[in-house]
Design an enzyme around this catalytic site. Sequence first.
Site, mmCIF file in Angstrom:
data_model
loop_
_atom_site.group_PDB
_atom_site.id
_atom_site.type_symbol
_atom_site.label_atom_id
_atom_site.label_comp_id
_atom_site.label_asym_id
_atom_site.label_seq_id
_atom_site.Cartn_x
_atom_site.Cartn_y
_atom_site.Cartn_z
ATOM 1 C CG ASP A 125 25.055 45.335 49.675
ATOM 2 O OD1 ASP A 125 24.906 45.009 50.866
ATOM 3 O OD2 ASP A 125 25.458 44.551 48.785
ATOM 4 C CD GLN A 126 26.888 54.149 50.908
ATOM 5 O OE1 GLN A 126 27.547 53.574 51.757
ATOM 6 N NE2 GLN A 126 27.099 55.415 50.586
#
Length: 275
Positions: A125-126
Amino acid sequence: MKFTVAQSFDNMTIRDILKSLKLPKKELHLLNMSKAIEVNHTPSQLNTTVKEGDVVFLPSSDAESQYLPSYRYAKIAYEDDDIAIVFKPKGVKTHPNDLKESNTLMNHVRYTLNSPYVEPIHRLDQETVGLLIVAKNPIMKKILDRMLEDNEINRIYRAQVESLLPIKPQTIDMPIGKDKFHSNKRRVSKTGQRAVTHIIDSHMLEEGVCELKIKLDTGRTHQIRVHLAEIGHPVIGDPLYGHSKLRQLKLESYMIEFIHPFTRKTISISIDDLE
């Protein structure tokens, strides 16, 4: 790509070595048709028997990754001729959604590694930091993809969660699907894909904060965040599944461990190795 025959592959044909690594039949066929296999610089075939220490060359396609170089360096935790393990910082996407993007991890990796082909084996995930595996040629990509699917790659995460007491080791086996009310969220859903998260250890960092060590069997979008929120212990700093209004997600891809498919040596890399 080329590799030196390990002891465990002694007296096997190249075909049998690649079949033992479950390289897809399509790739075996392409290799067979290429007429460019070499053993110790001698033209050979898939049915050639090799010995420990022989150097095998397998022609790869001329595939080149389409990521634009970012002219920014990625932090490399491990690298050999075929594999790299790289560090993804907080707030950086794993890869671009549009080929015109040039500020994702894979853009940095494309600039940093001396390889025209660089493709991630999994995603982060970012807002998640930590280690990520990259294949440097299409053959290794196929092999590592299969190893990931067969749980032959251990991915250990660390997460800080809200809890008054240590959380006991447990397995969370709950399917995850899209949240029909929020396009960027996921939720536990009977119609979702199977998702398995193992909490393997925990200890208290301070009052109300417990650090977990987590192992994944599957890699669904937001899997750890969804599962921990579902059992009542959202990741600290998670505005999507927790109570935080700040994007300070306390989740990291802490360690990656697997047996190198060709050298048969154990690769074990943790974030601590970067410090």
